[in-house]
Design a protein around this motif. Structure first.
Motif, PDB file in Angstrom:
ATOM      1  N   ILE A  21       0.847  -1.190   0.000  1.00 53.07           N
ATOM      2  CA  ILE A  21       0.000   0.000   0.000  1.00 53.07           C
ATOM      3  C   ILE A  21       0.883   1.241   0.000  1.00 53.07           C
ATOM      4  O   ILE A  21       1.862   1.309   0.753  1.00 53.07           O
ATOM      5  CB  ILE A  21      -0.921   0.041   1.237  1.00 53.07           C
ATOM      6  CG1 ILE A  21      -1.634  -1.297   1.449  1.00 53.07           C
ATOM      7  CG2 ILE A  21      -1.938   1.164   1.122  1.00 53.07           C
ATOM      8  CD1 ILE A  21      -1.139  -2.074   2.627  1.00 53.07           C
ATOM      9  N   MET A  68      -2.616   5.654   0.315  1.00 51.53           N
ATOM     10  CA  MET A  68      -3.633   4.611   0.480  1.00 51.53           C
ATOM     11  C   MET A  68      -4.054   3.919  -0.816  1.00 51.53           C
ATOM     12  O   MET A  68      -5.147   3.358  -0.905  1.00 51.53           O
ATOM     13  CB  MET A  68      -4.883   5.154   1.202  1.00 51.53           C
ATOM     14  CG  MET A  68      -4.614   5.685   2.583  1.00 51.53           C
ATOM     15  SD  MET A  68      -3.981   4.392   3.692  1.00 51.53           S
ATOM     16  CE  MET A  68      -3.504   5.378   5.123  1.00 51.53           C
ATOM     17  N   ARG A  69      -3.211   3.909  -1.809  1.00 51.62           N
ATOM     18  CA  ARG A  69      -3.485   3.106  -3.000  1.00 51.62           C
ATOM     19  C   ARG A  69      -3.016   1.678  -2.743  1.00 51.62           C
ATOM     20  O   ARG A  69      -1.895   1.460  -2.300  1.00 51.62           O
ATOM     21  CB  ARG A  69      -2.792   3.676  -4.230  1.00 51.62           C
ATOM     22  CG  ARG A  69      -3.407   4.965  -4.736  1.00 51.62           C
ATOM     23  CD  ARG A  69      -2.811   5.392  -6.063  1.00 51.62           C
ATOM     24  NE  ARG A  69      -1.361   5.537  -5.986  1.00 51.62           N
ATOM     25  CZ  ARG A  69      -0.495   4.789  -6.664  1.00 51.62           C
ATOM     26  NH1 ARG A  69      -0.921   3.829  -7.477  1.00 51.62           N
ATOM     27  NH2 ARG A  69       0.811   4.998  -6.541  1.00 51.62           N
ATOM     28  N   ILE A  70      -3.877   0.724  -3.021  1.00 54.45           N
ATOM     29  CA  ILE A  70      -3.537  -0.686  -2.838  1.00 54.45           C
ATOM     30  C   ILE A  70      -2.930  -1.193  -4.138  1.00 54.45           C
ATOM     31  O   ILE A  70      -3.621  -1.353  -5.142  1.00 54.45           O
ATOM     32  CB  ILE A  70      -4.789  -1.510  -2.470  1.00 54.45           C
ATOM     33  CG1 ILE A  70      -5.430  -0.966  -1.200  1.00 54.45           C
ATOM     34  CG2 ILE A  70      -4.421  -2.982  -2.301  1.00 54.45           C
ATOM     35  CD1 ILE A  70      -6.771  -1.607  -0.871  1.00 54.45           C
ATOM     36  N   ASN A 100      -2.893  -7.057  -3.149  1.00 53.34           N
ATOM     37  CA  ASN A 100      -3.548  -7.571  -1.946  1.00 53.34           C
ATOM     38  C   ASN A 100      -3.764  -9.068  -2.156  1.00 53.34           C
ATOM     39  O   ASN A 100      -4.824  -9.508  -2.601  1.00 53.34           O
ATOM     40  CB  ASN A 100      -4.877  -6.849  -1.708  1.00 53.34           C
ATOM     41  CG  ASN A 100      -5.471  -7.150  -0.346  1.00 53.34           C
ATOM     42  OD1 ASN A 100      -4.772  -7.590   0.568  1.00 53.34           O
ATOM     43  ND2 ASN A 100      -6.767  -6.918  -0.197  1.00 53.34           N
ATOM     44  N   ALA A 155     -10.580  -0.369   7.308  1.00 53.86           N
ATOM     45  CA  ALA A 155     -10.926  -0.688   5.919  1.00 53.86           C
ATOM     46  C   ALA A 155     -12.072   0.192   5.437  1.00 53.86           C
ATOM     47  O   ALA A 155     -12.172   0.498   4.239  1.00 53.86           O
ATOM     48  CB  ALA A 155     -11.301  -2.159   5.794  1.00 53.86           C
ATOM     49  N   GLN A 208     -12.439   3.381   6.378  1.00 49.03           N
ATOM     50  CA  GLN A 208     -11.836   4.691   6.111  1.00 49.03           C
ATOM     51  C   GLN A 208     -11.162   4.728   4.747  1.00 49.03           C
ATOM     52  O   GLN A 208     -11.130   5.778   4.087  1.00 49.03           O
ATOM     53  CB  GLN A 208     -10.811   5.005   7.199  1.00 49.03           C
ATOM     54  CG  GLN A 208     -10.081   6.334   7.026  1.00 49.03           C
ATOM     55  CD  GLN A 208     -10.999   7.530   7.173  1.00 49.03           C
ATOM     56  OE1 GLN A 208     -11.382   7.904   8.259  1.00 49.03           O
ATOM     57  NE2 GLN A 208     -11.366   8.148   6.052  1.00 49.03           N
ATOM     58  N   MET A 209     -10.668   3.593   4.276  1.00 47.72           N
ATOM     59  CA  MET A 209      -9.913   3.557   3.029  1.00 47.72           C
ATOM     60  C   MET A 209     -10.754   3.875   1.803  1.00 47.72           C
ATOM     61  O   MET A 209     -10.217   4.192   0.747  1.00 47.72           O
ATOM     62  CB  MET A 209      -9.228   2.203   2.872  1.00 47.72           C
ATOM     63  CG  MET A 209      -8.149   1.941   3.911  1.00 47.72           C
ATOM     64  SD  MET A 209      -7.433   0.295   3.790  1.00 47.72           S
ATOM     65  CE  MET A 209      -6.511   0.446   2.253  1.00 47.72           C
ATOM     66  N   GLN A 210     -12.092   3.810   1.941  1.00 53.79           N
ATOM     67  CA  GLN A 210     -12.948   4.119   0.800  1.00 53.79           C
ATOM     68  C   GLN A 210     -13.585   5.506   0.932  1.00 53.79           C
ATOM     69  O   GLN A 210     -14.384   5.906   0.078  1.00 53.79           O
ATOM     70  CB  GLN A 210     -14.053   3.071   0.686  1.00 53.79           C
ATOM     71  CG  GLN A 210     -15.026   3.077   1.860  1.00 53.79           C
ATOM     72  CD  GLN A 210     -16.110   2.048   1.725  1.00 53.79           C
ATOM     73  OE1 GLN A 210     -16.308   1.458   0.668  1.00 53.79           O
ATOM     74  NE2 GLN A 210     -16.848   1.809   2.811  1.00 53.79           N
ATOM     75  N   THR A 257      -8.885   7.653  15.385  1.00 54.26           N
ATOM     76  CA  THR A 257      -8.291   6.553  14.614  1.00 54.26           C
ATOM     77  C   THR A 257      -7.729   5.446  15.480  1.00 54.26           C
ATOM     78  O   THR A 257      -7.874   4.262  15.171  1.00 54.26           O
ATOM     79  CB  THR A 257      -7.187   7.088  13.684  1.00 54.26           C
ATOM     80  OG1 THR A 257      -7.714   8.132  12.872  1.00 54.26           O
ATOM     81  CG2 THR A 257      -6.650   5.986  12.801  1.00 54.26           C
ATOM     82  N   MET A 264      -5.987  -3.970   4.748  1.00 55.08           N
ATOM     83  CA  MET A 264      -6.606  -3.188   5.814  1.00 55.08           C
ATOM     84  C   MET A 264      -5.580  -2.760   6.871  1.00 55.08           C
ATOM     85  O   MET A 264      -5.877  -1.901   7.709  1.00 55.08           O
ATOM     86  CB  MET A 264      -7.740  -3.980   6.470  1.00 55.08           C
ATOM     87  CG  MET A 264      -7.319  -5.244   7.177  1.00 55.08           C
ATOM     88  SD  MET A 264      -8.769  -6.198   7.701  1.00 55.08           S
ATOM     89  CE  MET A 264      -7.997  -7.458   8.732  1.00 55.08           C
ATOM     90  N   ALA A 269      -3.315  -0.889   6.321  1.00 54.62           N
ATOM     91  CA  ALA A 269      -2.848   0.436   5.906  1.00 54.62           C
ATOM     92  C   ALA A 269      -2.877   1.430   7.054  1.00 54.62           C
ATOM     93  O   ALA A 269      -2.227   2.484   7.001  1.00 54.62           O
ATOM     94  CB  ALA A 269      -3.702   0.958   4.750  1.00 54.62           C
TER      95      ALA A 269
END
Length: 343
Positions: A23, A27-29, A32, A123, A125-127, A153, A317, A319
């Motif tokens: 990652i 926050m770009r995956i 995975n 996970a 928050q990542m979207q 957080t 997740m 991240a």
């Protein structure tokens, strides 16, 4: 160096999924990779810890290598190593931690310890394009059915949990009772599409109780008796044909969803928060996602459910480790795991 040039390698092995992800700081995956052990545990109807540990040992290095290759980077380009250290199965956690420690020491990189539960909630928050916390958090999976008061957080305080089976565990056990495949979540969801959710009235334990707690053991037993009969009873149920299995699956699923949504509503009202975050494998269930959406829309609450591919155990997740790194939360190489279920 831009955020797109900084790479985090995350490792997850808390239960029966061997996973690694790359990652970027923004926050770009990039990859995975998840190696599932479903085929190894299917005949047992649940995870066998010793088998899980041995499988992690065999798969951890190939999975890490695959994650790096898919991301298109070399080990020398990594910025930090993250690993899930709690909660989970002790043997499984130790395999991931040993691999992470070895890489961190060899490459002279910071080692970041990640809480598996925090990862499930992060996970969500990542979207999102805005901060989610403070919020009420629900983690619902094979090992966890927990409600959290998430003030920020890193501040996730447990406010409610199951006193026996987790919801995902109940799905697995009921699937076995009905002769459906493992894991139980997808198989019960599929069977339920042809069933009547009102065919059987099962107990919704603690639904109206003011305490934020769950119990699914009695529900599992109720399904068992409805399917196979009550020991000693003079009248036994008819044989399990496809329609009866579908009705039982639909009624069971409806009951679990009612309880989960009801307890989320209670927690939101009690803490007066405007956001609900939901993660974990059971969060991939379509009916649960639909009912949560209906409930939060009516209540004027923002709902964030982890994307389906980040619901089940995975490494992306983790991240959240970037935030640990920014705050100087770097683990020593004598770091140990903290096994168990509730943390």
């Amino acid at each position: 160096m831009s955020p797109t040039d900084e790479y985090l390698l995350a490792i997850e092995s808390s239960c029966d999924e061997t996973a690694a992800a790359v990652i970027t700081r923004d926050m770009r995956i990039l990859s995975n990779v998840v190696s599932s052990q479903t085929d190894l545990h299917e005949k047992f109807g649940g995870v066998v810890p010793e088998i899980a540990s041995r499988a992690h040992l065999e798969r951890i290095l190939p999975v890490i290598d695959d994650a790096l290759k898919q991301a298109g980077i070399e080990l020398q380009q990594l910025t930090a190593i993250a690993v899930a250290t709690e909660p989970g199965l002790v043997g499984s956690l130790l395999i991931g931690l040993t691999a992470a420690k070895t890489l961190a020491m060899t490459l002279n990189l910071p080692l970041i310890a990640v809480n598996h539960i925090e990862g499930h909630l992060f996970a969500c928050q990542m979207q999102e394009d805005r901060p989610l916390f403070p919020a009420i958090g629900l983690v619902v999976s094979g090992g966890h059915t927990n409600l959290y008061h998430c003030s920020e957080t890193f501040e996730f305080d447990l406010i409610g949990a199951t006193i026996d089976d987790a919801a995902g565990e109940a799905f697995d056990k009921v699937a076995k009772i009905l002769g459906l495949s493992y894991p139980g979540g997808p198989s019960i969801q599929n069977a339920a599409t042809h069933g009547d959710p009102r065919a059987f009235k099962f107990p919704r334990t603690f639904l109206k109780d003011p305490e934020l707690r769950f119990s699914f053991s009695g529900l599992k037993t109720a399904v068992l008796y409805a399917a196979q009969g009550n020991p000693g009873a003079k009248q036994q149920p008819p044989p399990l044909d496809d329609q009866r299995i579908a009705d039982l699956a639909a009624s069971f699923q409806e009951t679990v969803v009612d309880v989960l949504v009801g307890k989320c509503r209670q927690a939101i009202e009690r803490y007066n928060y405007s956001t609900l975050c939901v993660g974990g494998g059971v969060a991939a269930n379509r009916l649960l996602r639909e009912r949560l959406a209906e409930m939060t829309e009516q209540a004027g609450i923002h709902l964030s459910v982890a994307p389906p591919d980040l619901c089940t155990d995975n490494a992306a997740m983790a991240a959240i480790a970037w935030h640990h790194l920014d705050q100087g939360r770097i683990a020593d190489l004598d770091l140990d795991v903290t096994p168990g279920l509730v943390r």
